[in-house]
Design a protein around this motif. Structure first.
Motif, PDB file in Angstrom:
ATOM      1  N   ILE A   1     -23.148 -11.176 100.823  1.00 24.16           N
ATOM      2  CA  ILE A   1     -21.868 -11.550 101.471  1.00 24.16           C
ATOM      3  C   ILE A   1     -20.546 -10.661 100.646  1.00 24.16           C
TER       4      ILE A   1
ATOM      5  N   PRO B   1     -23.724  -8.353 112.171  1.00 26.55           N
ATOM      6  CA  PRO B   1     -24.912  -8.500 110.976  1.00 26.55           C
ATOM      7  C   PRO B   1     -26.256  -8.899 111.882  1.00 26.55           C
TER       8      PRO B   1
ATOM      9  N   ILE C   1     -28.044 -12.660 107.594  1.00 28.26           N
ATOM     10  CA  ILE C   1     -27.206 -13.417 106.710  1.00 28.26           C
ATOM     11  C   ILE C   1     -28.011 -14.490 105.848  1.00 28.26           C
TER      12      ILE C   1
ATOM     13  N   TYR D   1     -26.067  -9.931 103.491  1.00 26.71           N
ATOM     14  CA  TYR D   1     -25.193  -9.507 104.817  1.00 26.71           C
ATOM     15  C   TYR D   1     -25.629  -8.381 104.955  1.00 26.71           C
TER      16      TYR D   1
END
Length: 282
Positions: free
Chosen positions: A127, A267, A270, A113
């Protein structure tokens, strides 16, 4: 504030996928905290989501929790033995020499992320869930202003590797380039000293020195936790959540205008645990 560069706009399905990933992190935090009798509190948009929606705010793209400083340090210690490291890792300034934020993150292994403007940073990626420590602060308004100002300056210095690359104004970029030469270790030590100034005095007020909002909380709001429903799970929140949410959002049960219903992490890349990856095309 939105960055002045492009970022990935998640559709509803992609956002739900991200929320489900972050829920794993929250479940792991809860497991470790209950095992070790550590108190934590859902905070900010995550707390608002639990109260207003019994889960995520539909457009929210991050998870926030808070802990009193002593519980935060106990949690970091507990992770050394209790964290499922095959799936998660704890990130803070001590564990990652390239991590400059003044709070901890729990991250998912084998995920990505990357926020807009931070592609060049070398910190370990994934993440994440934010863990904000709460520190005591003096009742003195002048001392509060001093602590807030100093902590803001330290955060600016630690953010300089981002600012010198991403800010549109060339003079601002030059300023942050100069700030980036200030030794990281010295800045962290000074920040730690200032944030902990009043922790031994047991003052009636708390503050999250890692945030820019400058909100001062009453210590009594973080004395007792209750269990609240969130996405079919049960997590801890302050029993006095009404006072906290009113301070943060005012009439917190009222939905914001449609144009303000958006996330704020922005972002450019991802990667989920199942290998599905999204990357902004340049």
């Amino acid at each position: 504030m939105k960055p002045g560069i492009d970022y990935i706009k998640l559709d509803d399905e992609q956002l739900k996928k991200l929320q489900n990933e972050m829920l794993q992190l929250l479940v792991e935090v809860d497991r470790i905290c209950r095992k070790n009798n550590i108190q934590y509190f859902l905070s900010h948009g995550t707390l608002l989501g639990a109260v207003r929606h019994k889960g995520y705010i539909p457009w929210d793209d991050d998870v926030d929790i808070e802990m009193l400083r002593e519980d935060y340090e106990r949690f970091c210690k507990a992770c050394e033995s209790d964290l499922n490291t095959s799936k998660f890792f704890l990130q803070n300034q001590q564990k990652d020499k390239n991590y400059n934020w003044v709070y901890g993150k729990l991250k998912l292994q084998n995920t990505s992320y990357v926020r807009a403007g931070q592609e060049h940073l070398k910190l370990k990626d994934g993440i994440f869930l934010d863990i904000f420590p709460l520190d005591h602060i003096s009742p003195s308004m002048s001392k509060q202003k001093f602590v807030l100002f100093m902590c803001k300056m330290f955060r600016k210095i630690l953010w300089a590797p981002v600012g010198k690359k991403t800010l549109e104004n060339k003079y601002s970029r030059m300023l942050f380039k100069v700030l980036s030469f200030i030794p990281r270790s010295m800045t962290i030590r000074m920040n730690d000293f200032i944030t902990r100034l009043d922790n031994k005095k047991n003052t009636p007020f708390l503050i999250s020195n890692n945030l820019f909002d400058g909100h001062v909380y009453k210590r009594e709001w973080y004395t007792e936790s209750i269990d609240v429903d969130f996405e079919g799970h049960t997590f801890m929140a302050s029993k006095e959540y009404h006072h906290i949410l009113t301070l943060l959002y005012g009439d917190y049960m009222k939905l914001p205008p449609v144009e303000k219903r958006e996330g704020h992490c922005y972002p450019t890349q991802i990667k989920f645990t199942d290998g599905y990856e999204m990357k902004l095309l340049k």
